[in-house]
Design an enzyme around this catalytic site. Structure first.
Site, PDB file in Angstrom:
ATOM      1  N   CYS A   1      -7.330  -2.941  -0.781  1.00  0.00           N
ATOM      2  CA  CYS A   1      -8.416  -2.782   0.180  1.00  0.00           C
ATOM      3  C   CYS A   1      -8.549  -1.287   0.480  1.00  0.00           C
ATOM      4  CB  CYS A   1      -8.099  -3.551   1.459  1.00  0.00           C
ATOM      5  SG  CYS A   1      -9.288  -3.228   2.785  1.00  0.00           S
TER       6      CYS A   1
ATOM      7  N   ASP B   1      -5.247  -6.968  -2.622  1.00  0.00           N
ATOM      8  CA  ASP B   1      -6.181  -8.076  -2.782  1.00  0.00           C
ATOM      9  C   ASP B   1      -5.877  -8.719  -4.124  1.00  0.00           C
ATOM     10  OD1 ASP B   1      -7.744  -7.791  -0.400  1.00  0.00           O
ATOM     11  OD2 ASP B   1      -8.720  -6.056  -1.304  1.00  0.00           O
TER      12      ASP B   1
END
Length: 153
Positions: free
Chosen positions: A51, A58
């Site tokens: 992120c 992620d």
């Protein structure tokens, strides 16, 4: 496939992993059947990126489907390319669009689509979808039709 003829650098060599976004690792080889329309699909169930705001990882499954023209992406180089996102900070939608644009630039496929099935974070899953069809061809129309009829997987 002839490694030397296709100028492949990664295939058959010791794997060296890049620690940030590295489109330069992508390699192609000649499509032996450029007059045929056929699908090639890659699934990367262990894609990771960061992120850009929090730096938290992620996780996603990335699906790449394409109809090749003259050149095709070599799978080991694609694995190294996708792995290069591991420490790269980008939003989900940006990752999917970047992957698609890099592959369009690399191969000039007849048609391509990239789907990101990102795991939930904060209780929300994000599934970005991007596609491309060669302008002025039936594949451009195909891209438009598939975009308009796209459904969540």
């Amino acid at each position: 496939m002839n490694r030397e003829q296709d100028h492949l650098q990664q295939l058959g060599k010791k794997t060296e992993y890049r620690m940030d976004y590295a489109p330069e690792v992508l390699e192609t080889f000649e499509n032996r059947h450029p007059d045929n329309d056929y699908w090639v699909q890659f699934n990367c169930p262990e894609f990771t990126s960061l992120c850009p705001i929090t730096g938290q990882p992620d996780f996603a499954e990335i699906k790449i489907l394409y109809i090749p023209a003259r050149r095709m992406v070599e799978s080991k180089s694609l694995k190294l390319y996708l792995f290069s996102f591991r420490n790269h900070g980008d939003f989900h939608e940006d990752c999917v669009n970047t992957i698609m644009k890099d592959l369009v630039k690399l191969m000039e496929p007849k048609y391509i689509e990239v789907i990101g099935l990102f795991t939930p974070r904060g209780g929300i899953s994000i599934y970005p979808y991007a596609n491309y069809g060669q302008p002025g061809t039936k594949y451009e129309k195909m891209a438009e039709q598939r975009m308009l009829s796209h459904q969540v997987i």
